[in-house]
Design a protein around this motif. Structure first.
Motif, PDB file in Angstrom:
ATOM      1  N   PRO A   1     -64.754   0.812 -49.953  1.00  0.00           N
ATOM      2  CA  PRO A   1     -63.381   1.169 -49.571  1.00  0.00           C
ATOM      3  C   PRO A   1     -63.268   1.362 -48.056  1.00  0.00           C
ATOM      4  CG  PRO A   1     -64.036   2.415 -51.507  1.00  0.00           C
ATOM      5  CD  PRO A   1     -65.281   1.705 -50.994  1.00  0.00           C
ATOM      6  N   GLY A   2     -62.271   0.719 -47.470  1.00  0.00           N
ATOM      7  CA  GLY A   2     -62.062   0.782 -46.023  1.00  0.00           C
ATOM      8  C   GLY A   2     -62.687  -0.378 -45.273  1.00  0.00           C
ATOM      9  N   ALA A   3     -63.566  -1.141 -45.944  1.00  0.00           N
ATOM     10  CA  ALA A   3     -64.278  -2.241 -45.282  1.00  0.00           C
ATOM     11  C   ALA A   3     -63.590  -3.590 -45.485  1.00  0.00           C
ATOM     12  CB  ALA A   3     -65.715  -2.304 -45.798  1.00  0.00           C
TER      13      ALA A   3
ATOM     14  N   SER B   1     -45.720 -14.247 -32.276  1.00  0.00           N
ATOM     15  CA  SER B   1     -46.310 -15.569 -32.518  1.00  0.00           C
ATOM     16  C   SER B   1     -47.692 -15.752 -31.885  1.00  0.00           C
ATOM     17  CB  SER B   1     -45.366 -16.661 -32.005  1.00  0.00           C
ATOM     18  OG  SER B   1     -45.197 -16.540 -30.604  1.00  0.00           O
ATOM     19  N   ILE B   2     -48.185 -14.751 -31.183  1.00  0.00           N
ATOM     20  CA  ILE B   2     -49.524 -14.809 -30.603  1.00  0.00           C
ATOM     21  C   ILE B   2     -50.465 -14.051 -31.520  1.00  0.00           C
ATOM     22  CG2 ILE B   2     -50.985 -14.228 -28.639  1.00  0.00           C
ATOM     23  CD1 ILE B   2     -48.418 -14.364 -26.914  1.00  0.00           C
ATOM     24  N   GLY B   3     -51.492 -14.751 -31.995  1.00  0.00           N
ATOM     25  CA  GLY B   3     -52.436 -14.135 -32.921  1.00  0.00           C
ATOM     26  C   GLY B   3     -53.763 -13.832 -32.261  1.00  0.00           C
ATOM     27  N   ILE B   4     -54.373 -12.744 -32.689  1.00  0.00           N
ATOM     28  CA  ILE B   4     -55.690 -12.342 -32.194  1.00  0.00           C
ATOM     29  C   ILE B   4     -56.617 -12.201 -33.392  1.00  0.00           C
ATOM     30  CG2 ILE B   4     -57.001 -10.542 -31.021  1.00  0.00           C
ATOM     31  CD1 ILE B   4     -54.489  -9.959 -29.375  1.00  0.00           C
ATOM     32  N   LEU B   5     -57.742 -12.888 -33.317  1.00  0.00           N
ATOM     33  CA  LEU B   5     -58.770 -12.824 -34.350  1.00  0.00           C
ATOM     34  C   LEU B   5     -59.873 -11.902 -33.851  1.00  0.00           C
ATOM     35  CD1 LEU B   5     -60.121 -13.919 -36.978  1.00  0.00           C
ATOM     36  CD2 LEU B   5     -61.101 -15.714 -35.537  1.00  0.00           C
ATOM     37  N   ILE B   6     -60.200 -10.889 -34.625  1.00  0.00           N
ATOM     38  CA  ILE B   6     -61.256  -9.950 -34.246  1.00  0.00           C
ATOM     39  C   ILE B   6     -62.378 -10.046 -35.275  1.00  0.00           C
ATOM     40  CG2 ILE B   6     -61.868  -7.560 -33.747  1.00  0.00           C
ATOM     41  CD1 ILE B   6     -58.900  -7.004 -33.283  1.00  0.00           C
ATOM     42  N   CYS B   7     -63.583 -10.311 -34.812  1.00  0.00           N
ATOM     43  CA  CYS B   7     -64.744 -10.390 -35.711  1.00  0.00           C
ATOM     44  C   CYS B   7     -65.665  -9.207 -35.475  1.00  0.00           C
ATOM     45  CB  CYS B   7     -65.506 -11.692 -35.480  1.00  0.00           C
ATOM     46  SG  CYS B   7     -64.576 -13.143 -35.958  1.00  0.00           S
ATOM     47  N   HIS B   8     -66.035  -8.553 -36.542  1.00  0.00           N
ATOM     48  CA  HIS B   8     -66.965  -7.426 -36.449  1.00  0.00           C
ATOM     49  C   HIS B   8     -68.373  -7.938 -36.200  1.00  0.00           C
ATOM     50  CE1 HIS B   8     -68.625  -8.172 -40.467  1.00  0.00           C
ATOM     51  NE2 HIS B   8     -67.367  -8.370 -40.870  1.00  0.00           N
TER      52      HIS B   8
ATOM     53  N   GLY C   1     -71.723  -5.012 -39.709  1.00  0.00           N
ATOM     54  CA  GLY C   1     -70.525  -4.199 -39.562  1.00  0.00           C
ATOM     55  C   GLY C   1     -69.468  -4.593 -40.570  1.00  0.00           C
ATOM     56  N   THR C   2     -68.272  -4.054 -40.401  1.00  0.00           N
ATOM     57  CA  THR C   2     -67.126  -4.374 -41.255  1.00  0.00           C
ATOM     58  C   THR C   2     -65.864  -4.364 -40.397  1.00  0.00           C
ATOM     59  OG1 THR C   2     -66.578  -2.082 -41.809  1.00  0.00           O
ATOM     60  CG2 THR C   2     -68.207  -3.192 -43.229  1.00  0.00           C
ATOM     61  N   PRO C   3     -64.756  -4.895 -40.914  1.00  0.00           N
ATOM     62  CA  PRO C   3     -63.501  -4.825 -40.169  1.00  0.00           C
ATOM     63  C   PRO C   3     -63.098  -3.386 -39.837  1.00  0.00           C
ATOM     64  CG  PRO C   3     -63.310  -6.445 -41.895  1.00  0.00           C
ATOM     65  CD  PRO C   3     -64.621  -5.732 -42.123  1.00  0.00           C
ATOM     66  N   GLN C   4     -63.554  -2.444 -40.608  1.00  0.00           N
ATOM     67  CA  GLN C   4     -63.240  -1.038 -40.349  1.00  0.00           C
ATOM     68  C   GLN C   4     -63.691  -0.629 -38.940  1.00  0.00           C
ATOM     69  OE1 GLN C   4     -65.375   1.690 -42.900  1.00  0.00           O
ATOM     70  NE2 GLN C   4     -63.645   3.099 -42.923  1.00  0.00           N
TER      71      GLN C   4
ATOM     72  N   GLY D   1     -70.132  -5.271 -45.848  1.00  0.00           N
ATOM     73  CA  GLY D   1     -69.238  -4.311 -46.485  1.00  0.00           C
ATOM     74  C   GLY D   1     -69.407  -4.187 -47.980  1.00  0.00           C
ATOM     75  N   THR D   2     -70.525  -4.648 -48.513  1.00  0.00           N
ATOM     76  CA  THR D   2     -70.772  -4.506 -49.957  1.00  0.00           C
ATOM     77  C   THR D   2     -72.083  -3.754 -50.166  1.00  0.00           C
ATOM     78  OG1 THR D   2     -71.780  -6.712 -50.042  1.00  0.00           O
ATOM     79  CG2 THR D   2     -69.447  -6.563 -50.578  1.00  0.00           C
TER      80      THR D   2
END
Length: 72
Positions: free
Chosen positions: A8-10, A19-26, A30-33, A58-59
């Motif tokens: 949970p949270g990950a 219209s401007i997108g930003i992609l963030i990779c952990h 790690g996890t997106p959290q 995250g698992t």
């Protein structure tokens, strides 16, 4: 083999904005959290933000052991 439950949270997150997108990779193991604070800062400035959960993250350690660097 069944997929392990995501901690949970990950989960991946998406914050709609302009219209401007930003992609963030952990990072590795790690996890997106761990990057949510950054995504929220960008979103507050109006950007669209997406942070996917990388395969095996995250698992649990057993699922991560089965992932190869070429997996999505």
């Amino acid at each position: 083999m069944t997929a392990a439950m995501v901690i949970p949270g990950a989960e991946s997150f998406f914050i709609p904005g302009n219209s401007i997108g930003i992609l963030i990779c952990h990072g590795f193991n790690g996890t997106p959290q761990s990057v949510r604070y950054l995504g929220e800062k960008f979103a507050a400035k109006g950007f669209t933000v997406f942070a996917p959960r990388l395969a095996g993250h995250g698992t649990d350690e057993y699922e991560m052991e089965t992932i190869h660097y070429q997996d999505g």
